[in-house]
Scaffold this motif. Sequence first.
Motif, PDB file in Angstrom:
ATOM      1  N   ILE A 206      53.373 -10.069   0.322  1.00 36.29           N
ATOM      2  CA  ILE A 206      52.222 -10.091  -0.579  1.00 36.29           C
ATOM      3  C   ILE A 206      52.573 -10.939  -1.790  1.00 36.29           C
ATOM      4  CG2 ILE A 206      50.625  -8.708  -1.961  1.00 36.29           C
ATOM      5  CD1 ILE A 206      51.341  -6.298  -0.217  1.00 36.29           C
TER       6      ILE A 206
ATOM      7  N   ASP B 210      50.961 -12.507   4.124  1.00 39.76           N
ATOM      8  CA  ASP B 210      49.994 -11.557   4.679  1.00 39.76           C
ATOM      9  C   ASP B 210      48.809 -11.360   3.749  1.00 39.76           C
ATOM     10  OD1 ASP B 210      51.516 -10.721   7.104  1.00 39.76           O
ATOM     11  OD2 ASP B 210      52.951 -10.012   5.596  1.00 39.76           O
ATOM     12  N   HIS B 211      49.083 -11.297   2.457  1.00 41.17           N
ATOM     13  CA  HIS B 211      48.020 -11.079   1.472  1.00 41.17           C
ATOM     14  C   HIS B 211      48.299 -11.927   0.234  1.00 41.17           C
ATOM     15  CE1 HIS B 211      46.551  -7.481   3.641  1.00 41.17           C
ATOM     16  NE2 HIS B 211      47.834  -7.187   3.817  1.00 41.17           N
TER      17      HIS B 211
ATOM     18  N   ASN C  76      45.179 -13.023   4.613  1.00 38.80           N
ATOM     19  CA  ASN C  76      44.125 -12.319   3.873  1.00 38.80           C
ATOM     20  C   ASN C  76      44.109 -12.799   2.429  1.00 38.80           C
ATOM     21  OD1 ASN C  76      43.260  -9.988   5.848  1.00 38.80           O
ATOM     22  ND2 ASN C  76      45.503 -10.007   5.873  1.00 38.80           N
TER      23      ASN C  76
ATOM     24  N   HIS D 167      42.352 -11.992  -1.287  1.00 42.10           N
ATOM     25  CA  HIS D 167      41.627 -10.961  -2.034  1.00 42.10           C
ATOM     26  C   HIS D 167      41.408 -11.421  -3.475  1.00 42.10           C
ATOM     27  CE1 HIS D 167      42.925  -8.144   1.188  1.00 42.10           C
ATOM     28  NE2 HIS D 167      44.100  -8.756   1.068  1.00 42.10           N
TER      29      HIS D 167
ATOM     30  N   LEU E  87      47.264  -2.000  -0.870  1.00 41.00           N
ATOM     31  CA  LEU E  87      47.802  -2.684   0.300  1.00 41.00           C
ATOM     32  C   LEU E  87      49.143  -2.091   0.688  1.00 41.00           C
ATOM     33  CD1 LEU E  87      47.110  -6.416  -0.714  1.00 41.00           C
ATOM     34  CD2 LEU E  87      45.781  -5.040   0.906  1.00 41.00           C
TER      35      LEU E  87
END
Length: 279
Positions: free
Chosen positions: A2, A34-35, A91, A93, A124
Amino acid sequence: MIVAVSDVHLGHKDEGKQERFLEFLNRCDTGEIDHLVLLGDIFDFWRRSNGLIFFCGGRKKEDPQEQATVERLVNTNCKILAKLSGLQVKNLHYVVGNHDYYIHRLQKRNPETYPFSVSKTLRLEDDGKWYFFTHGYDMDVYATMESLMSIDQYETLSESLCFLTDKSGWLADRLWGVSEVIEDLKYRIRSMQKPPAERETEMDLITRFAQSRAAHLFLGMHPMDSLIYGHTHVPGCKKMDCGAYVANTGCWSGSDQGWYVRISEGTVEALNFKGENVV
């Protein structure tokens, strides 16, 4: 993995941050992340007309060099927006801040076309551990101004300031009417518009609130979640006695810019971007 970044304040001041942030996004353009969490105040709608962050409207500057600078910044902002729309991260956000709170409403109007999810907070999981993300304006209210306004009132004010900027006194009168606290409210609204460097005492209160054992009761996070936030422009990372982390993403404005937080394999780090690979 992340990666979280906040407080770029695109649209406010030319500090060379646009090109640097664009390079940061280039380094994040990989499916190994991933994020990617845009943790609020990426854009600054409080200090400039919303649309003018992305196009050169209105009267041109008399100085050709100054006009060229404006056009360059606008073009770079558009490149950043295009880059965000096409990132290969798994992903993407967007957690809204106080200076870009209007994005929360825009996404609700056009949910099918937005390139990222938009929320006020986010939770998360990475490598079996959980992380709670909030921009941090909520802690500002709890730590420094709860006696004067609620979170809902602050969010209404934040969205309104995306359009009214310097009309803070008028806005206070409209929102709360004539009362014994109106002058204090006006002061608080003007204080909200100051950069964090001019609110050091209040920023310290927010840091202490974030690191308190009771923070989860106010923020809606789980007691053992790590807390990642921005807003104060003070980067840092602390591992608490319980094993959870409290980390601040810093900012991309002023002299100490270019910070982000990286979470990988249970470790949380506050890092300063110097052009290196983020992954």
